[in-house]
Design a protein around this motif. Structure first.
Motif, PDB file in Angstrom:
ATOM      1  N   MET A  38       0.825  -1.207   0.000  1.00  0.00           N
ATOM      2  CA  MET A  38       0.000   0.000   0.000  1.00  0.00           C
ATOM      3  C   MET A  38       0.862   1.261   0.000  1.00  0.00           C
ATOM      4  SD  MET A  38      -3.039  -0.740  -0.425  1.00  0.00           S
ATOM      5  CE  MET A  38      -3.538   0.949  -0.289  1.00  0.00           C
ATOM      6  N   ALA A  39       1.970   1.232   0.732  1.00  0.00           N
ATOM      7  CA  ALA A  39       2.863   2.392   0.737  1.00  0.00           C
ATOM      8  C   ALA A  39       3.445   2.623  -0.653  1.00  0.00           C
ATOM      9  CB  ALA A  39       3.977   2.186   1.758  1.00  0.00           C
ATOM     10  N   LEU A  40       3.853   1.559  -1.336  1.00  0.00           N
ATOM     11  CA  LEU A  40       4.381   1.696  -2.688  1.00  0.00           C
ATOM     12  C   LEU A  40       3.313   2.162  -3.667  1.00  0.00           C
ATOM     13  CD1 LEU A  40       6.638  -1.482  -2.880  1.00  0.00           C
ATOM     14  CD2 LEU A  40       7.385   0.907  -2.742  1.00  0.00           C
ATOM     15  N   LEU A  41       2.092   1.674  -3.497  1.00  0.00           N
ATOM     16  CA  LEU A  41       0.987   2.094  -4.359  1.00  0.00           C
ATOM     17  C   LEU A  41       0.704   3.575  -4.204  1.00  0.00           C
ATOM     18  CD1 LEU A  41      -1.496   1.416  -6.198  1.00  0.00           C
ATOM     19  CD2 LEU A  41      -2.741   1.036  -4.084  1.00  0.00           C
ATOM     20  N   ILE A  42       0.637   4.037  -2.979  1.00  0.00           N
ATOM     21  CA  ILE A  42       0.359   5.458  -2.728  1.00  0.00           C
ATOM     22  C   ILE A  42       1.511   6.328  -3.210  1.00  0.00           C
ATOM     23  CG2 ILE A  42      -0.003   7.151  -0.892  1.00  0.00           C
ATOM     24  CD1 ILE A  42      -1.614   4.918   0.555  1.00  0.00           C
ATOM     25  N   TRP A  43       2.749   5.875  -3.021  1.00  0.00           N
ATOM     26  CA  TRP A  43       3.908   6.632  -3.497  1.00  0.00           C
ATOM     27  C   TRP A  43       3.904   6.746  -5.027  1.00  0.00           C
ATOM     28  CZ3 TRP A  43       7.167  10.040  -1.921  1.00  0.00           C
ATOM     29  CH2 TRP A  43       8.301  10.308  -2.670  1.00  0.00           C
ATOM     30  N   ASP A  44       3.590   5.650  -5.725  1.00  0.00           N
ATOM     31  CA  ASP A  44       3.533   5.677  -7.181  1.00  0.00           C
ATOM     32  C   ASP A  44       2.396   6.567  -7.671  1.00  0.00           C
ATOM     33  OD1 ASP A  44       4.411   4.669  -9.806  1.00  0.00           O
ATOM     34  OD2 ASP A  44       2.412   3.764  -9.833  1.00  0.00           O
ATOM     35  N   PHE A  45       1.259   6.521  -6.992  1.00  0.00           N
ATOM     36  CA  PHE A  45       0.127   7.386  -7.349  1.00  0.00           C
ATOM     37  C   PHE A  45       0.504   8.849  -7.170  1.00  0.00           C
ATOM     38  CE2 PHE A  45      -3.959   9.387  -5.899  1.00  0.00           C
ATOM     39  CZ  PHE A  45      -4.503   9.500  -7.170  1.00  0.00           C
ATOM     40  N   TYR A  46       1.183   9.166  -6.096  1.00  0.00           N
ATOM     41  CA  TYR A  46       1.633  10.541  -5.844  1.00  0.00           C
ATOM     42  C   TYR A  46       2.601  11.009  -6.935  1.00  0.00           C
ATOM     43  CZ  TYR A  46       4.162  14.368  -3.629  1.00  0.00           C
ATOM     44  OH  TYR A  46       4.767  15.568  -3.372  1.00  0.00           O
ATOM     45  N   GLN A  47       3.531  10.137  -7.305  1.00  0.00           N
ATOM     46  CA  GLN A  47       4.489  10.498  -8.349  1.00  0.00           C
ATOM     47  C   GLN A  47       3.819  10.658  -9.707  1.00  0.00           C
ATOM     48  OE1 GLN A  47       7.636   7.585  -8.188  1.00  0.00           O
ATOM     49  NE2 GLN A  47       8.938   9.019  -7.049  1.00  0.00           N
ATOM     50  N   SER A  48       2.839   9.827 -10.002  1.00  0.00           N
ATOM     51  CA  SER A  48       2.161   9.930 -11.288  1.00  0.00           C
ATOM     52  C   SER A  48       1.329  11.206 -11.379  1.00  0.00           C
ATOM     53  CB  SER A  48       1.276   8.712 -11.539  1.00  0.00           C
ATOM     54  OG  SER A  48       0.173   8.706 -10.677  1.00  0.00           O
ATOM     55  N   LEU A  49       0.808  11.667 -10.249  1.00  0.00           N
ATOM     56  CA  LEU A  49       0.087  12.944 -10.269  1.00  0.00           C
ATOM     57  C   LEU A  49       1.043  14.099 -10.461  1.00  0.00           C
ATOM     58  CD1 LEU A  49      -2.569  12.557  -7.438  1.00  0.00           C
ATOM     59  CD2 LEU A  49      -2.913  12.456  -9.892  1.00  0.00           C
ATOM     60  N   GLY A  50       2.249  13.997  -9.930  1.00  0.00           N
ATOM     61  CA  GLY A  50       3.235  15.069 -10.065  1.00  0.00           C
ATOM     62  C   GLY A  50       3.825  15.136 -11.459  1.00  0.00           C
ATOM     63  N   ALA A  51       3.815  14.031 -12.196  1.00  0.00           N
ATOM     64  CA  ALA A  51       4.400  14.010 -13.532  1.00  0.00           C
ATOM     65  C   ALA A  51       3.512  14.705 -14.552  1.00  0.00           C
ATOM     66  CB  ALA A  51       4.655  12.571 -13.956  1.00  0.00           C
ATOM     67  N   ASN A  52       2.234  14.854 -14.276  1.00  0.00           N
ATOM     68  CA  ASN A  52       1.275  15.489 -15.185  1.00  0.00           C
ATOM     69  C   ASN A  52       1.231  14.819 -16.554  1.00  0.00           C
ATOM     70  OD1 ASN A  52       0.296  17.382 -13.382  1.00  0.00           O
ATOM     71  ND2 ASN A  52       1.915  18.845 -13.881  1.00  0.00           N
ATOM     72  N   GLY A  53       1.431  13.517 -16.580  1.00  0.00           N
ATOM     73  CA  GLY A  53       1.329  12.791 -17.835  1.00  0.00           C
ATOM     74  C   GLY A  53       2.526  12.968 -18.753  1.00  0.00           C
ATOM     75  N   ASN A  54       3.646  13.431 -18.274  1.00  0.00           N
ATOM     76  CA  ASN A  54       4.827  13.625 -19.119  1.00  0.00           C
ATOM     77  C   ASN A  54       5.615  12.349 -19.304  1.00  0.00           C
ATOM     78  OD1 ASN A  54       4.264  16.341 -19.365  1.00  0.00           O
ATOM     79  ND2 ASN A  54       5.518  16.916 -17.612  1.00  0.00           N
ATOM     80  N   GLY A  55       5.247  11.282 -18.635  1.00  0.00           N
ATOM     81  CA  GLY A  55       5.964  10.035 -18.752  1.00  0.00           C
ATOM     82  C   GLY A  55       7.254  10.005 -17.964  1.00  0.00           C
ATOM     83  N   ALA A  56       7.484  10.988 -17.142  1.00  0.00           N
ATOM     84  CA  ALA A  56       8.725  11.059 -16.355  1.00  0.00           C
ATOM     85  C   ALA A  56       8.530  10.478 -14.976  1.00  0.00           C
ATOM     86  CB  ALA A  56       9.186  12.492 -16.231  1.00  0.00           C
TER      87      ALA A  56
END
Length: 56
Positions: A38-56
């Motif tokens: 769950m911690a990894l899932l939430i961390w990945d979700f947070y990072q994907s929101l910060g990337a704004n769809g740039n694929g980074a």
């Protein structure tokens, strides 16, 4: 905005599934694994929101 909504639905679904699983199977190793997942899932979700769809 779409990533936020679908991500929250996905995170909530996994939380519900793992919560039910942990409610019935009360084993310490399983609890540790679920908390880490769950911690990894939430961390990945947070990072994907910060990337704004740039694929980074």
């Amino acid at each position: 905005m779409t990533n936020l909504i679908t991500g929250l639905i996905g995170v909530a679904g996994v939380c519900v599934f793992l919560g039910i699983l942990l409610w019935w199977i009360k084993a310490l190793p399983l609890i540790v694994i679920c908390v880490v997942v769950m911690a990894l899932l939430i961390w990945d979700f947070y990072q994907s929101l910060g990337a704004n769809g740039n694929g980074a």
